[in-house]
Every structure is written in C-alpha cells, then in structure tokens.
Write an enzyme that holds these catalytic residues in place. Structure first.
Site, PDB file in Angstrom:
ATOM      1  N   LYS A  96     -10.819  -5.389 -11.562  1.00  0.00           N
ATOM      2  CA  LYS A  96     -11.426  -6.176 -12.635  1.00  0.00           C
ATOM      3  C   LYS A  96     -12.879  -6.451 -12.256  1.00  0.00           C
ATOM      4  CE  LYS A  96     -10.802  -8.129 -16.664  1.00  0.00           C
ATOM      5  NZ  LYS A  96     -10.414  -7.360 -17.837  1.00  0.00           N
ATOM      6  N   SER A 120      -9.249  -4.269 -22.005  1.00  0.00           N
ATOM      7  CA  SER A 120      -8.790  -5.632 -21.731  1.00  0.00           C
ATOM      8  C   SER A 120      -8.191  -6.229 -23.012  1.00  0.00           C
ATOM      9  CB  SER A 120      -9.932  -6.478 -21.179  1.00  0.00           C
ATOM     10  OG  SER A 120      -9.422  -7.584 -20.467  1.00  0.00           O
TER      11      SER A 120
END
Length: 585
Positions: A189, A383
């Site tokens: 991430k 996402s």
C-alpha cells in the site's frame, strides 16, 4: 395614483415578453441546426484526438468551463459504432499528435477503431508528429490499430517505452518538522511510502516494475500485430527510439510522409470526389447513438475519488468527485425502471470505505432483483474503485488498467514542530484521553496507536472478506494478491480478480450473456442519471461573459503548474487527505 402601477405592469409585461422571445428564438436556432445538420451520403468521419480526451464531461457549467474543449470516451466509442453500421459513412480519419490520453483511453479507442474496421471501411490516422518534446508511446500504440499511418514530413515518432516516476516526500516533511504518523495494510500500500520514504521500498519498486513490464508487453505485442512485424522487432523499435525523418519509413513505423491536405485529396481519390469530412461530434449529434433502441440497459458512470453525498467537479484539484448518493440513486432508478441489465463504468483511485460500501449495497440490491451488473474499468479502478466493481456479476478491464490495491492506509500529520518554528505554540483542554486522536498538534499516544492498528486490521480484513465473498475466493487467496498491491488488468484476470479484458464492447457482450439477450437483439443504452438536456443548457449557470471564460482558461494554466504543490497540500492535510481505501494519484 393609477399611473405608477400601470407603468410597473407594462415593464413586467415587456420583461416577460422579452424572456419568452429569447426562449422562442433559442428554440428556433436549436431546431434549425437540428434540421440543417444532415449527414452527407458519402461521409468521412473525422476525429481530432489532439483535443483533450476525457472519461466523462462534467455535468455542471463550471466544470465544463474549467475542463475546456474536449471529447469523452463514450462519445468516441458510440460514434464509431454508429459510423460502422451507417451506409452514409465511407471511411474514418483520425488525427493525433501529442500525448492527450492515458493508456486506458488509448486502449478503449483502439478497441472501438478495431470494431469500426470490421465494416471493411478504411481507417487512416494522420499525425504532424508523434510527440513534440514528450513521450508519445500511447499515441503511437493507438495509431497501429489503423489501416495506414501518415505523418507530416519533418515529424518524429517519440516511441521510447514506459517510465514510472514517483515523488517521495519523506525528506521534505522531515526537513520542515512535520511528522508523518501513518500506517498501512500491508507492505504494497504505497501511499504511506510516498509520504515517509525518500526512494522506492522493495515492495513498491516490485509492484511498479511489474505494472510497466506488463503494460510494455501488451503495447509491443499490439504494435507488432498492427504493423505486421514480429514481437522482437516491435520491442527493438520501442527500445531504440525516438525516430525521425526517413528512419520512420525505413523501420515501417509509418506508411507515408505527406501533408494533411494531401490526406484529404488521397481519401477523396479512394472514396469519391463527393466525399465530405464531418467531425465525429457533429456526426454523432446528427446520427445519434447506435445503442438507442431495444433491450433496455442502464449505463452508470462513476469518475473520481469516492466520497459521500453528491457527485461534483472539484475546481481546486481539477478532477471530478464520485458521490455515493448520486450513484446509489442512479442504481435505484435503474431498478425501478426494470432495466434488463446495468453497465457500471468506473474510473477511480478509490476513496472513503463507507461510500464504497453504500454503492456496493446498491449493486447487490440490483442483482437480487434479477438485474445483472457488469462493471467496466477505465484507466484506474483501484482500492475503493475495485471495491465498487467486485460486487458485479462480471468485471471488465483494459489490459493496462491499474486495479486491485486491496489494502488500507490511515494516519495523520503532526505539525507541532513546524508551528513552533513560526512561534506558534498549540495548547488544549479536553474531556477524554483520545480527544486529540485526529489533532495535528499531537502524535498518537500508546492507546491511540493501538486503536489505529486495530482499525486498520478491521478494515483490511473486511475488504478481503468482501472480495472473497463476491469473487468466490478464499480469504487466504485474496490476501495473497492483496496487501495493497496494484495489478494491471491482464494480471488481475490471471489472478481471478476480474473476468475479461476490454472496454464498452466487451461489457455489452457480457450483458447479453448475463441477461440472456439474443445477439441479434438491439440494445438501448440509457444514462443514469440522464445527461443535462437542452433546457439545462439554457438555464445552466455557466460563465455569463468572456472575462469568466478567460479566468477559467487562466486557472487551467496555473493549475498545471500548481499540481505538485496541491498534491503536497492534500497529503499534508491542508486539503482533504487520502481516504482509507484510496491509491495515490
């Protein structure tokens, strides 16, 4: 005593008559244009891709003013499909020079051009130069979908391959006394790394290299197919670029070096002296949509960061914002209209988890009513953007679409040291130990850091569980390809995260399969919510004088220079920071 009211009544009557006259004249002008703009019997559709290519056109007047002139992907795809089946259209000429589109848009247009060529009508592309002082790999990739590529003498082909550059702000924040108190789930991430590091971490580098290598493989294979050369040769011309002058001919990159007026003459020689050129936008406005009658299919388009409330255009970021309430209402309206299927177009880096979950719920509600939902991704659907798509019956993405990023990031910027440098000393009173959880003047204490960690774990696990349920995978299978990692559409298909590669055409084919619509049955593709109509245009609060248009033009130019500053301000919390389910842009 009666003269004053009489005068007022007369003035009001004159104003009313003037308003009616303006509306009547506007209607007459619109009607005259509609009746006078007919498609010639021998039309060559012309598409100028040197203008801005957009995913969607902003629905509000201010957004339209700020984005300037441009054309949206849906108009291009729809117009080319109509032209493919229109006997009045004899050919297609597309112009492209600069880098006006991203790779996902280039893939979408390429698919539409390939479909158009199935009609047997010639499709030619003309360029003054493929890039001036810029990488034009995407533009040239698109060009290889055409029957012939023409370039002006003296032009270049800036075919130089792909490069992924990221800006790391860790040293900047440390230098200025700003503590970046962020954490993520998990190592891929990358939003956190861009705020805390000074260079690529190994996972971040690994993911970026995999992305551009996947895109490079797809581009070179497509160039090889389009130019009828082997893949090794295609890789060589990409790796050894840029190319100029006669070298572009010697290596088969273009078919002829001729001027634009010579292109017009050449096409008229081939297609008839009576051939007339007509811009795609004008042709589409007159000929209409190919998908305008038949089985009813809803098209819902979502673009931008995902937030609660209504969709809108952000004039500071110069980007659309996707509102969950607008999308939820669109899904409910489509269900109420008993459509046969829904196509959900997504272009988004992600955003707020609660907003994504609200839209996902509407997708499941539609499916429970027996209405299949097909998600089609644009250039980016990662996402929270992937979260929106995963509940659909089938997911479609372009080979180079950036998707997945199944992960979370959360934190805050602590600015107390920075403030002290300016002689500002924050102090506070509070009622609870965690009242400063979101305060920028205090770092997390031990309890708050534990709560943050629990929150990240909870949201990540929920994300993974939702993907596992919607995609028919186990938790461990999703976690293995999750951890916040981005994938291309090609890789995502191989990993089971999406179902098919392509764009609108592929999505429509899947609609037929999922909804049981016969291949020979026509389709009516209807926008939800509907685009602004003629009356909205008449009554819209757009710029009312040239000075306002000049301001919009000036802001566009200034904004391009301010983009890095705006992005730093955004991640620093001065503007709205990253949401939990969001990728860096």
């Amino acid at each position: 005593m009666r003269s004053k009211p009489t005068l007022i009544y007369r003035i009001m009557a004159w104003i009313g008559m003037a308003v009616i006259a303006v509306i009547f004249i506007s209607l007459l002008v619109w009607l005259f244009q509609a009746l006078s703009e007919d498609v010639p019997s021998n039309t060559i559709v012309e598409l100028n891709l040197d203008q801005s290519v957009m995913e969607t056109v902003p629905g509000d007047p201010v957004g339209r003013a700020l984005t300037g002139e441009g054309i949206d992907i849906k108009t291009i795809v729809d117009g080319l499909e109509q032209a493919k089946h229109d006997d009045r259209v004899s050919g297609l000429l597309v112009r492209v020079s600069g880098n006006t589109m991203n790779i996902g848009q280039a893939e979408e247009i390429r698919e539409a051009v390939t479909s158009f060529r199935e009609s047997g009508k010639p499709a030619y592309l003309y360029s003054e130069t493929f890039g001036q002082v810029e990488n034009a790999t995407y533009s040239y990739y698109l060009a290889t979908a055409f029957d012939r590529i023409f370039m002006q003498p003296g032009g270049d082909v800036n075919l130089v391959g792909l490069r992924s550059e990221q800006f790391f702000l860790g040293d900047f924040f440390r230098k200025h006394g700003i503590e970046v108190d962020y954490d993520h789930r998990y190592e891929y991430k990358s939003a956190k790394d861009m705020l805390t590091e000074s260079e690529f971490t190994e996972p971040f580098r690994e993911a970026n290299e995999a992305i551009i290598n996947s895109q490079y493989a797809h581009l070179t294979e497509a160039i090889a197919e389009g130019r009828k050369i082997d893949t090794d040769q295609a890789r060589k011309v990409v790796d050894e670029g840029p190319w100029y002058g006669h070298l572009t001919l010697d290596h088969g990159l273009v078919d002829s070096l001729i001027y634009r007026d010579e292109i017009f003459a050449l096409m008229r020689d081939e297609l008839g002296d009576d051939a007339e050129f007509l811009y795609l936008e004008n042709y589409y406005g007159e000929a209409g949509s190919y998908w305008d009658n038949g089985a009813k299919v809803a098209l819902i388009q979502g673009e931008g960061a995902i937030v609660g409330g209504e969709s809108r255009y952000d004039p500071i970021m110069m980007q659309p914002v996707m509102g969950s309430e607008t999308l939820a209402r669109a899904f409910r309206s489509a269900v109420e209209d008993e459509v046969d299927a829904i196509i959900f177009r997504i272009e988004s880096p992600g955003g707020a988890p609660w907003a994504s979950e609200a839209v996902r719920r509407e997708i499941h509600q539609a499916r429970e009513q027996g209405i299949p939902v097909i998600a089609t991704m644009g250039n980016v659907a990662g996402s929270g953007g992937y979260y929106l798509a995963m509940g659909a019956n089938k997911i479609v993405a372009q080979p180079s679409t950036i998707t997945a990023s199944i992960g979370v990031v959360h934190g805050k910027f602590v600015t107390s040291e920075l403030l002290k440098d300016f002689g500002i000393n924050p102090d506070h009173v509070s009622t609870s130990p965690s009242s400063d959880y979101f305060a920028a003047s205090e770092p997390y204490n031990e309890h708050q850091r534990e709560r943050q960690s629990d929150w990240l774990d909870y949201n990540y696990e929920q994300f993974v569980e939702r993907v596992a349920d919607d995609r028919g995978m186990s938790f461990d299978e999703v976690h293995e390809v999750g951890k916040g990692r981005i994938w291309t559409g090609s890789d995502a298909r191989d990993l089971g995260l999406i179902d098919a590669l392509g764009g609108y055409h592929t999505a429509l084919n899947l609609v037929r399969e999922e909804a049981g619509i016969d291949p020979d049955t026509d389709i009516e593709l209807k926008n939800y919510p509907p685009p602004p109509g003629f009356w909205d245009f008449i009554t819209g609060e757009g710029p009312d004088r040239s000075e306002k248009l000049l301001i919009a033009e000036t802001w566009r130019g200034v904004h391009q220079q301010l983009v890095p500053v705006i992005q730093v301000a955004r991640v620093a919390g001065i503007l709205e920071p990253y949401h939990l389910y969001e990728m860096p842009r």
